[in-house]
Design a protein around this motif. Structure first.
Motif, PDB file in Angstrom:
ATOM      1  N   ILE A 118       6.582  -9.990  -8.324  1.00 17.81           N
ATOM      2  CA  ILE A 118       7.261 -11.080  -8.136  1.00 17.81           C
ATOM      3  C   ILE A 118       7.604 -11.611  -9.508  1.00 17.81           C
ATOM      4  CG2 ILE A 118       7.713 -13.619  -7.239  1.00 17.81           C
ATOM      5  CD1 ILE A 118       5.642 -13.022  -5.260  1.00 17.81           C
ATOM      6  N   ALA A 119       8.873 -11.631  -9.961  1.00 18.11           N
ATOM      7  CA  ALA A 119       9.423 -12.110 -11.247  1.00 18.11           C
ATOM      8  C   ALA A 119       8.753 -13.220 -11.803  1.00 18.11           C
ATOM      9  CB  ALA A 119      10.935 -11.943 -11.435  1.00 18.11           C
ATOM     10  N   SER A 120       8.634 -14.220 -11.008  1.00 12.95           N
ATOM     11  CA  SER A 120       8.088 -15.505 -11.619  1.00 12.95           C
ATOM     12  C   SER A 120       6.653 -15.344 -12.001  1.00 12.95           C
ATOM     13  CB  SER A 120       8.335 -16.722 -10.674  1.00 12.95           C
ATOM     14  OG  SER A 120       7.758 -16.353  -9.394  1.00 12.95           O
ATOM     15  N   GLU A 121       5.905 -14.470 -11.179  1.00 17.19           N
ATOM     16  CA  GLU A 121       4.645 -14.169 -11.722  1.00 17.19           C
ATOM     17  C   GLU A 121       4.436 -13.019 -12.995  1.00 17.19           C
ATOM     18  OE1 GLU A 121       1.746 -15.869 -10.616  1.00 17.19           O
ATOM     19  OE2 GLU A 121       2.977 -16.816  -8.967  1.00 17.19           O
ATOM     20  N   PHE A 122       5.272 -12.210 -12.598  1.00 11.00           N
ATOM     21  CA  PHE A 122       5.388 -11.107 -13.935  1.00 11.00           C
ATOM     22  C   PHE A 122       5.545 -11.682 -15.264  1.00 11.00           C
ATOM     23  CE2 PHE A 122       7.806  -7.901 -16.339  1.00 11.00           C
ATOM     24  CZ  PHE A 122       7.028  -6.849 -16.399  1.00 11.00           C
ATOM     25  N   ARG A 123       6.442 -12.669 -15.238  1.00 11.50           N
ATOM     26  CA  ARG A 123       6.915 -13.239 -16.705  1.00 11.50           C
ATOM     27  C   ARG A 123       5.765 -14.069 -17.224  1.00 11.50           C
ATOM     28  NH1 ARG A 123      11.121 -17.983 -16.064  1.00 11.50           N
ATOM     29  NH2 ARG A 123      10.960 -17.832 -18.438  1.00 11.50           N
ATOM     30  N   TYR A 124       5.087 -14.691 -16.644  1.00 15.47           N
ATOM     31  CA  TYR A 124       3.892 -15.713 -17.263  1.00 15.47           C
ATOM     32  C   TYR A 124       2.618 -15.001 -17.426  1.00 15.47           C
ATOM     33  CZ  TYR A 124       7.473 -19.455 -16.248  1.00 15.47           C
ATOM     34  OH  TYR A 124       8.705 -20.120 -16.594  1.00 15.47           O
ATOM     35  N   ARG A 125       2.438 -13.757 -17.269  1.00 13.71           N
ATOM     36  CA  ARG A 125       0.977 -13.101 -17.457  1.00 13.71           C
ATOM     37  C   ARG A 125       1.325 -11.984 -18.519  1.00 13.71           C
ATOM     38  NH1 ARG A 125       0.082  -8.290 -14.859  1.00 13.71           N
ATOM     39  NH2 ARG A 125       1.430  -7.790 -13.292  1.00 13.71           N
ATOM     40  N   LYS A 126       0.366 -11.328 -18.961  1.00 18.48           N
ATOM     41  CA  LYS A 126       0.525 -10.372 -20.005  1.00 18.48           C
ATOM     42  C   LYS A 126       0.012  -8.994 -19.087  1.00 18.48           C
ATOM     43  CE  LYS A 126      -0.987 -13.401 -23.722  1.00 18.48           C
ATOM     44  NZ  LYS A 126      -2.288 -13.346 -24.743  1.00 18.48           N
ATOM     45  N   PRO A 127       1.160  -8.552 -18.593  1.00 21.84           N
ATOM     46  CA  PRO A 127       0.917  -7.169 -17.934  1.00 21.84           C
ATOM     47  C   PRO A 127       0.607  -5.968 -18.738  1.00 21.84           C
ATOM     48  CG  PRO A 127       3.333  -7.726 -17.952  1.00 21.84           C
ATOM     49  CD  PRO A 127       2.435  -8.878 -18.664  1.00 21.84           C
ATOM     50  N   ILE A 128      -0.147  -4.933 -18.277  1.00 21.04           N
ATOM     51  CA  ILE A 128      -0.205  -3.879 -19.005  1.00 21.04           C
ATOM     52  C   ILE A 128       0.807  -2.936 -18.571  1.00 21.04           C
ATOM     53  CG2 ILE A 128      -2.000  -2.012 -19.487  1.00 21.04           C
ATOM     54  CD1 ILE A 128      -4.093  -3.967 -19.031  1.00 21.04           C
ATOM     55  N   LEU A 129       1.866  -2.470 -19.154  1.00 16.58           N
ATOM     56  CA  LEU A 129       2.916  -1.559 -18.786  1.00 16.58           C
ATOM     57  C   LEU A 129       2.727  -0.236 -19.541  1.00 16.58           C
ATOM     58  CD1 LEU A 129       5.746  -4.207 -19.374  1.00 16.58           C
ATOM     59  CD2 LEU A 129       4.448  -3.913 -17.197  1.00 16.58           C
ATOM     60  N   ASP A 130       2.986   0.678 -18.662  1.00 19.27           N
ATOM     61  CA  ASP A 130       3.043   2.237 -19.048  1.00 19.27           C
ATOM     62  C   ASP A 130       4.189   2.324 -20.189  1.00 19.27           C
ATOM     63  OD1 ASP A 130       2.979   4.861 -19.574  1.00 19.27           O
ATOM     64  OD2 ASP A 130       1.841   5.335 -17.624  1.00 19.27           O
ATOM     65  N   LYS A 131       3.911   2.841 -21.252  1.00  8.60           N
ATOM     66  CA  LYS A 131       4.848   3.017 -22.260  1.00  8.60           C
ATOM     67  C   LYS A 131       5.868   4.273 -21.822  1.00  8.60           C
ATOM     68  CE  LYS A 131       2.226   6.238 -25.173  1.00  8.60           C
ATOM     69  NZ  LYS A 131       1.654   6.611 -26.756  1.00  8.60           N
ATOM     70  N   HIS A 132       5.370   4.944 -20.957  1.00  5.66           N
ATOM     71  CA  HIS A 132       6.176   6.040 -20.315  1.00  5.66           C
ATOM     72  C   HIS A 132       6.824   5.627 -19.033  1.00  5.66           C
ATOM     73  CE1 HIS A 132       4.969   8.876 -23.610  1.00  5.66           C
ATOM     74  NE2 HIS A 132       3.695   8.615 -23.128  1.00  5.66           N
ATOM     75  N   GLY A 133       6.701   4.491 -18.783  1.00  8.35           N
ATOM     76  CA  GLY A 133       7.272   3.873 -17.513  1.00  8.35           C
ATOM     77  C   GLY A 133       8.743   3.250 -17.366  1.00  8.35           C
ATOM     78  N   LEU A 134       9.075   2.579 -16.467  1.00  7.74           N
ATOM     79  CA  LEU A 134      10.304   1.959 -16.181  1.00  7.74           C
ATOM     80  C   LEU A 134      10.101   0.697 -15.660  1.00  7.74           C
ATOM     81  CD1 LEU A 134      13.610   2.544 -16.269  1.00  7.74           C
ATOM     82  CD2 LEU A 134      13.271   3.267 -14.060  1.00  7.74           C
ATOM     83  N   VAL A 135      10.952  -0.414 -15.848  1.00  8.63           N
ATOM     84  CA  VAL A 135      11.224  -1.399 -15.213  1.00  8.63           C
ATOM     85  C   VAL A 135      12.549  -1.556 -14.487  1.00  8.63           C
ATOM     86  CG1 VAL A 135      11.371  -3.994 -15.477  1.00  8.63           C
ATOM     87  CG2 VAL A 135       9.751  -2.894 -16.540  1.00  8.63           C
TER      88      VAL A 135
END
Length: 296
Positions: A118-135
């Motif tokens: 959920i974008a409203s949750e995603f923006r306010y935390r510090k997600p661990i994102l895979d550098k080989h991933g895609l949003v």
């Protein structure tokens, strides 16, 4: 920053006030698309437009080669068909629920791990994102503030962003590296119908597109054969709509009767909308008019 006159317009950078070059984009929506077209309200009109929306979303993307083999063609993603480590779907509301549905298809047919946020949750935390991933940012209007903030967060982490939206030239389209338009046309009704339907169709295309490179993942290959002709296909899709409408009316009456019966048993007002009932009304359950079923 924009400077407008009666006959001209100019766009400037907010940072240094330097002029920016912008190319106008024509949105192919006509006036008829924003009218009810003889229907009682916009929602029923847009429900009946769903078969056409599916056809528009598939046109030019679902193709057959000379041997008759079906394939998915997405020119918007040319050069970006490599295997992804992970997909982060960022969306709000109805788009979020479309993303949940797309997660199952992408993981099953493309073999790509998917996380729906959920974008409203995603923006306010510090997600661990895979550098080989895609949003994958999904938005009907392309102007959802939380989704745009999620795109900015993804860029700060160095991830590529793919937008999926319905409006050409929207903020999501401009901020994304790649854009897949759902081509649903304008949607007036607040409760989404055809716009969500187009998102589901686009997500299906994405799963098949990335899955083409990994057919060994498909225990049962889904049929992607193009129909003999688009007019025939549209007729087949439109045919069930009137039947489903009649059935929906019958189910609505059954639900109304069940609701009324349950309220009567519990001693509540017999009307399913008690705030509309007059305070002076003292009707007994037996005096409540019974809804008449269509065609009976």
């Amino acid at each position: 920053m924009v400077r407008l006159t009666a006959s001209t317009w100019e766009v400037f950078s907010v940072d240094d006030a330097e002029p920016l070059v912008k190319h106008p984009q024509r949105i192919e929506w006509d006036v008829q698309a924003a009218q009810k077209g003889g229907h009682k309200h916009f929602m029923i009109k847009e429900i009946f437009e769903q078969p056409q929306v599916i056809a528009d979303c598939l046109t030019g993307r679902l193709v057959n080669d000379a041997q008759g083999n079906a394939s998915i063609r997405l020119p918007e993603l040319d050069g970006h068909a490599h295997a992804l480590q992970r997909i982060h779907i960022v969306a709000c509301g109805t788009s979020y629920h479309a993303g949940l549905w797309g997660m199952y298809l992408l993981e099953r047919w493309a073999g790509i791990p998917v996380q729906v946020e959920i974008a409203s949750e995603f923006r306010y935390r510090k997600p661990i994102l895979d550098k080989h991933g895609l949003v994958l940012a999904i938005s009907q209007s392309g102007e959802t503030a939380d989704t745009l903030a999620g795109i900015q967060l993804a860029k700060e982490h160095g991830l590529p962003v793919m937008g999926m939206c319905n409006v050409v030239g929207s903020s999501v389209a401009r901020e994304s590296d790649r854009v897949l338009y759902t081509q649903a046309g304008p949607e007036i009704s607040v409760a989404s119908t055809k716009a969500m339907c187009s998102q589901l169709t686009a997500l299906l295309l994405l799963a098949l597109y990335w899955g083409q490179a990994q057919p060994h993942l498909w225990t049962t290959r889904p049929s992607t054969a193009a129909p003999p002709s688009w007019p025939t296909c549209r007729r087949c899709w439109k045919r069930p709509c009137p039947t489903m409408r009649s059935r929906a009316q019958e189910l609505a009456l059954d639900l109304l009767e069940a609701w009324t019966a349950s309220c009567t048993w519990a001693g509540a007002p017999t009307s399913p909308w008690p705030w509309r009932a007059r305070s002076s009304s003292r009707r007994s359950p037996t005096s409540t008019p019974r809804a008449t079923r269509p065609g009976r």
